[in-house]
Design an enzyme around this catalytic site. Structure first.
Site, mmCIF file in Angstrom:
data_model
loop_
_atom_site.group_PDB
_atom_site.id
_atom_site.type_symbol
_atom_site.label_atom_id
_atom_site.label_comp_id
_atom_site.label_asym_id
_atom_site.label_seq_id
_atom_site.Cartn_x
_atom_site.Cartn_y
_atom_site.Cartn_z
ATOM 1 N N ASP A 14 9.374 3.070 -0.480
ATOM 2 C CA ASP A 14 8.214 3.838 0.232
ATOM 3 C C ASP A 14 8.629 3.567 1.934
ATOM 4 O OD1 ASP A 14 6.038 4.615 1.506
ATOM 5 O OD2 ASP A 14 4.466 3.577 0.352
ATOM 6 N N TYR B 220 0.883 -1.240 0.150
ATOM 7 C CA TYR B 220 0.080 -0.064 -0.115
ATOM 8 C C TYR B 220 0.888 1.167 -0.009
ATOM 9 C CZ TYR B 220 -3.474 3.524 1.104
ATOM 10 O OH TYR B 220 -4.433 4.342 1.504
ATOM 11 N N LYS C 232 4.828 10.259 8.194
ATOM 12 C CA LYS C 232 4.307 10.153 9.444
ATOM 13 C C LYS C 232 5.341 10.603 10.575
ATOM 14 C CE LYS C 232 2.003 5.870 8.169
ATOM 15 N NZ LYS C 232 0.651 5.741 8.434
HETATM 16 N N1 HOZ Z 1 -4.089 3.486 5.894
HETATM 17 C C1 HOZ Z 1 -3.313 3.743 7.034
HETATM 18 C C2 HOZ Z 1 -2.880 2.798 7.585
HETATM 19 N N2 HOZ Z 1 -1.851 1.941 6.980
HETATM 20 C C3 HOZ Z 1 -4.075 4.955 7.860
HETATM 21 C C4 HOZ Z 1 -5.452 4.408 8.526
HETATM 22 C C5 HOZ Z 1 -6.132 5.557 9.235
HETATM 23 O O1 HOZ Z 1 -5.795 6.513 9.634
HETATM 24 O O2 HOZ Z 1 -7.447 5.311 9.436
#
Ligand code: HOZ
Length: 424
Positions: free
Chosen positions: A237, A144, A265
């Site tokens: 990434d 992802y 992050k």
């Molecule tokens: N998709 C992110 C975690 N891999 C963020 C999820 C979120 O902030 O709800």
């Protein structure tokens, strides 16, 4: 444990916000429950609207490696915001941020700041395509990299959690140039690269969005060699792994130099900041120097830069990563032992302070093997832990994050909660 106030807020939320949440996984659907609404955080704890306290293993999905409401981060934000919050014009703090980042991650010879990981990966891919003049990209099954159209193909994280790895609304053309390969498999990458038309390989050097999956020995080295051979841009990434698995990210931990890095992050210290950067000859193709366009009103936002610089400064202090390794190991070993004691098949995947407990009995090395995990059991485990005051990421296909604010006593409380949850 009362949840009346959270339930009432959720009802209001659902009237206006799709699913009641601003990012899908946090809706907790895959773990068979409703979300609780968080009112504040302090060190390793979060508190919900009803006043329930939880030991937090999400850490805002990674950024809060120092814990919640860290006093030095709060102080620098307060001090910076007194001078204004955004200018849409260059500020010195952006330069300091880029210098700090390059010092920690030397492969980022030049840096551009953005506001989210999605922006960073989307921009890095456009840059790689502009630099090489090629269209195709390679990504891993279950990897992802944010929600840009061309990356929502066999995607992990929320897309995997909700069973929509290829999103509606992505035009066929946008996804047509995305080649998907299994994580940890070099043969398929070699085959795909052999046609000479691939702009970039984008990879999480430690996969964190199919649950945590570590790179097999030789995998990252192999990707590096193949990309060099075929003139393809290797993008790491490191949105999750940057400043997490080592101060210099996974590229420092495994000693591999990518061409471009995307990072986010932690580098925002809990505020929205991300960046992409890498080889100067590639980065110089970006506007205004070159023909690849990319922009953002809040890019390099002074508050986010200040919080990020402070976070990086704190993390550079001696002993930080030794402690993160120790606390991660204590938790990982304890959770696995708790599962074994309960007679439940489980696999612990951990790199430093990020980890996933998979409920399955064979090693998890890619998305196919991750999918063998028992997600129903994970749902029960999540609910059991939450009811005992521990908040896990609400999906089998996400990584949990430990912070410097977690003491050994906190970890032991989490393990005790796991023993009780798994026993029941
Ligand atoms: N998709 C992110 C975690 N891999 C963020 C999820 C979120 O902030 O709800």
């Amino acid at each position: 444990m009362g949840t009346d106030k959270s339930a009432a807020i959720f009802e209001r939320a659902k009237q206006l916000i799709p699913g009641g949440v601003n990012s899908p996984v946090r809706a907790c659907r895959s773990v068979g429950t409703d979300p609780v609404f968080i009112s504040r955080g302090e060190g390793p704890f979060i508190f919900d609207a009803d006043g329930n306290r939880y030991l937090d293993l999400i850490g805002s999905w990674g950024p809060l490696i120092l814990g919640h409401a860290h006093p030095e981060i709060l102080a620098v934000i307060t001090e910076t915001m007194a001078r204004g919050t955004t200018f849409g014009a260059p500020t010195e703090i952006e330069v300091t941020f880029a210098e700090t980042l390059r010092k920690a991650v030397p492969s980022m010879e030049m840096v551009r700041a953005v506001s989210s990981g999605t922006e960073a990966t989307m921009s890095a891919l456009r840059l790689a395509r502009g630099f090489t003049g090629r269209a195709k990209i390679i990504k891993a099954d279950g990897g992802y990299h944010g929600h840009a159209d061309c990356l929502l193909v066999a995607a992990g994280s929320g897309a995997a959690t909700l069973g929509i790895p290829g999103s509606a609304g992505v035009p066929e053309g946008a996804a047509a140039d995305t080649i998907v390969v299994p994580y940890n498999d070099l043969t398929t990458v070699e085959q795909a690269l052999s046609h000479g038309d691939v702009a970039a390989v984008i990879i999480e050097p430690v996969a964190g969005n199919m649950g945590l999956v570590a790179p097999a020995p030789g995998y990252l080295e192999g990707l590096r060699a193949l990309c060099t051979k075929h003139g393809t841009v290797l993008i790491f990434d490191e949105v999750m792994t940057g400043f997490r698995v080592a101060f210099g990210g996974a590229q420092a931990r495994y000693n591999i130099k990518p061409d471009l890095t995307t990072i986010g992050k932690i580098i925002g210290g809990g505020l929205p900041a991300a960046a992409f950067g890498g080889r100067a000859d590639i980065m110089q193709k970006l506007a205004p120097l070159g023909p690849v366009y990319q922009a953002g009103t809040l890019s390099g936002n002074p508050l986010a830069m200040a919080a990020g610089i402070k976070a990086m400064e704190i993390l550079a202090r001696p002993g930080t990563y030794e402690r993160l390794e120790q606390v991660g190991a204590r938790l990982g070993d304890g959770l696995l032992a708790a599962a074994k004691a309960a007679g439940i098949p489980a696999v612990m995947n951990r790199v430093g302070s990020m980890l996933t407990l998979f409920f399955c009995d064979s090693p998890v090395t890619d998305y196919q093997s991750a999918k063998a995990a028992d997600t129903q059991r994970f749902g029960s485990f999540f609910r059991g832990m939450r009811d005992r005051g521990v908040f896990l990421p609400p999906s089998q296909f996400e990584a949990a994050f430990v912070s410097l604010a977690h003491t050994d006593e906190h970890i032991d409380q989490i393990i005790a909660a796991a023993k009780a949850s798994l026993a029941s």
